[in-house]
Design a protein around this motif. Structure first.
Motif, PDB file in Angstrom:
ATOM      1  N   PRO A  21       0.818  -1.216   0.000  1.00 43.12           N
ATOM      2  CA  PRO A  21       0.000   0.000   0.000  1.00 43.12           C
ATOM      3  C   PRO A  21       0.852   1.267   0.000  1.00 43.12           C
ATOM      4  O   PRO A  21       1.850   1.363   0.719  1.00 43.12           O
ATOM      5  N   TRP A  52       4.915  -2.620   9.133  1.00 49.37           N
ATOM      6  CA  TRP A  52       5.061  -3.889   8.417  1.00 49.37           C
ATOM      7  C   TRP A  52       6.478  -4.460   8.510  1.00 49.37           C
ATOM      8  O   TRP A  52       6.831  -5.352   7.729  1.00 49.37           O
ATOM      9  N   THR A  77       1.768  -7.998   3.455  1.00 47.43           N
ATOM     10  CA  THR A  77       0.556  -7.822   4.239  1.00 47.43           C
ATOM     11  C   THR A  77      -0.560  -8.608   3.561  1.00 47.43           C
ATOM     12  O   THR A  77      -0.514  -8.843   2.346  1.00 47.43           O
ATOM     13  N   TRP A  82      -5.497  -7.031   2.038  1.00 44.86           N
ATOM     14  CA  TRP A  82      -5.572  -5.565   1.928  1.00 44.86           C
ATOM     15  C   TRP A  82      -6.551  -5.184   0.817  1.00 44.86           C
ATOM     16  O   TRP A  82      -6.416  -5.629  -0.319  1.00 44.86           O
ATOM     17  N   SER A  92      -8.068  -2.462  -1.682  1.00 42.94           N
ATOM     18  CA  SER A  92      -7.697  -1.190  -2.317  1.00 42.94           C
ATOM     19  C   SER A  92      -8.174  -1.196  -3.760  1.00 42.94           C
ATOM     20  O   SER A  92      -8.621  -2.223  -4.289  1.00 42.94           O
ATOM     21  N   THR A 150      -9.408  -7.315  -2.828  1.00 39.11           N
ATOM     22  CA  THR A 150      -8.715  -7.658  -1.583  1.00 39.11           C
ATOM     23  C   THR A 150      -7.599  -8.638  -1.927  1.00 39.11           C
ATOM     24  O   THR A 150      -7.845  -9.695  -2.512  1.00 39.11           O
TER      25      THR A 150
END
Length: 319
Positions: free
Chosen positions: A172, A200, A243, A246, A248, A258
Motif C-alpha cells: 500500500p 510492516w 501484508t 488488503w 484497495s 482484496t
C-alpha cells in the motif's frame, strides 16, 4: 548521430508513448498527470517537430560550426549552448534570461549570424529531448505499475512455519502520495524510518522473494541491464515485507479488490549495480542463516546492505 536523426528518434519514442497512453485511457486505466499532459498536448509537440524539420534543412545544418570535443562533439556549437541554457533554467524559458545568457557567452566567443538564427530551433530540439526523457520515465513507471499487478511466489511465515504462496507485487502506498482513490502500489521500500512502513517491519510481515536474476534501467532509450549471481549455483532471495487481505483500488476497471501484497527492501548499490543504477539495488539474501534471520524477525536495518562487490555479473537477459 546528427540532430535530425536525434530528433527522429525522440519523435518515435514520444509517439509510441502517446499511443500507449491513449490505449490506457481507452481501457479505463488511470494515468499520472504528466501522461495526461502529453496526451492533451501531443498535437502541439508534433507541430514543433514538423517546424524544426522545416527550419533546419540539411544545407543550413552543415554550415553551423561544430564542437570538436566534449559530450556534444560533432554537434553544432549552438546545440551545446541551448542545452546548457535549458539545463541551468530547468527547462523554464525566459526571454530576458536567454538574452543575458547569449550576451555573456559572446563576450568570450561571438556567434555567427547563422548560429543566432538557430538558437530558437535548437532550444526546441533540446526541450523535445527533455520531453522524451520524461516519456521514458512514464513508460518505465507504466511497466512497473503493470508488473505490480502480477502474482508472484513468496515465502512467508505461516501458522505452521514458512509457507509458499502467491501475492501481488506492490505494498500500500503512503496516503500522502496518492492523487486519486487508485493505489498502484509501492514495489520497493528504502526508508525504514517512515511511520508508514514501520507497521510492516515486524516478524509477522516478513517474506522472502525467490530471484534468479533482476534488472535495472540503463537510461534513456537503452532498455534494462540484467544481473545474475557470479556463483551460478547460488540461491538468492529478495528481503521482502508483506501484508494480507488488503482492500484497495488497484485498477479502475476491476474496482476494489482484496489481495495479499508484498514489496522488497532496497539499499545502496554494490559496485556492479552502481555502474548502471547508482542510487539503489534490492536487498538480496544468499545463505540459509540470512533467510532464517530475516523470517525470524532480525532488525531490518541489520540486513539492509548491498551484496559484496563481485557477487553479481552482468548478463544480456533474464535467467
Amino acid at each position: 548521430m546528427a540532430l535530425h536523426a536525434r530528433l527522429d528518434d525522440n519523435a518515435h519514442v514520444l509517439r509510441a508513448t502517446g499511443r500507449d497512453q491513449a490505449r490506457d485511457v481507452a481501457a479505463g486505466r488511470s494515468m499520472v498527470p504528466a501522461a495526461d499532459w502529453l496526451l492533451d498536448n501531443f498535437h502541439l509537440v508534433e507541430a514543433q517537430i514538423r517546424e524544426i524539420r522545416v527550419d533546419l534543412p540539411a544545407g543550413y545544418y552543415r554550415l553551423l560550426p561544430k564542437l570538436a570535443s566534449g559530450p556534444f562533439a560533432g554537434y553544432p556549437r549552438v546545440f551545446g549552448l541551448a542545452w546548457a541554457f535549458v539545463a541551468h533554467t530547468d527547462s523554464h524559458f525566459d526571454a530576458q534570461a536567454l538574452r543575458r545568457f547569449l550576451a555573456s557567452y559572446q563576450t568570450v566567443q561571438p556567434l555567427t549570424i547563422g548560429e543566432l538564427w538557430a538558437v530558437s530551433i535548437t532550444l526546441r530540439i533540446v526541450l523535445i529531448e527533455n520531453l522524451r526523457r520524461l516519456a521514458d520515465q512514464m513508460t518505465a513507471g507504466r511497466a512497473e505499475r503493470r508488473d505490480a499487478d502480477q502474482l508472484a511466489p513468496i515465502i512467508r511465515n505461516g501458522d505452521d512455519g514458512p509457507e509458499l504462496v502467491k501475492a501481488r507485487w506492490g505494498m500500500p502506498s503512503p496516503p500522502s502520495v496518492l492523487k486519486t482513490a487508485r493505489d498502484p502500489g509501492v514495489t520497493n521500500v528504502r526508508n525504514l524510518g517512515s511511520p508508514h512502513w514501520r507497521r510492516w517491519l515486524g516478524q509477522g510481515h516478513r517474506c522472502l522473494v525467490p530471484v534468479t536474476s533482476f534488472s535495472e534501467p540503463r537510461g534513456k532509450g537503452q532498455g534494462v541491464q540484467w544481473f545474475a549471481p557470479t556463483d551460478t549455483d547460488a540461491t538468492m532471495f529478495f528481503a521482502g515485507i508483506e501484508t494480507r487481505g488488503w482492500t484497495s483500488l488497484r485498477k479502475v476497471k476491476d474496482g476494489e479488490t482484496t489481495d495479499d501484497l508484498y514489496a522488497f527492501l532496497t539499499c545502496p548499490p554494490n559496485a556492479e549495480v552502481a555502474l548502471i543504477h547508482p542510487k539503489a539495488m534490492p536487498v538480496i539474501l544468499t545463505c540459509p542463516e540470512e533467510w532464517e534471520a530475516w523470517l525470524g524477525g532480525i532488525s531490518a536495518e541489520e540486513l539492509q546492505r548491498p551484496l559484496p562487490d563481485g557477487a553479481l555479473r552482468l548478463v544480456d537477459e533474464a535467467i
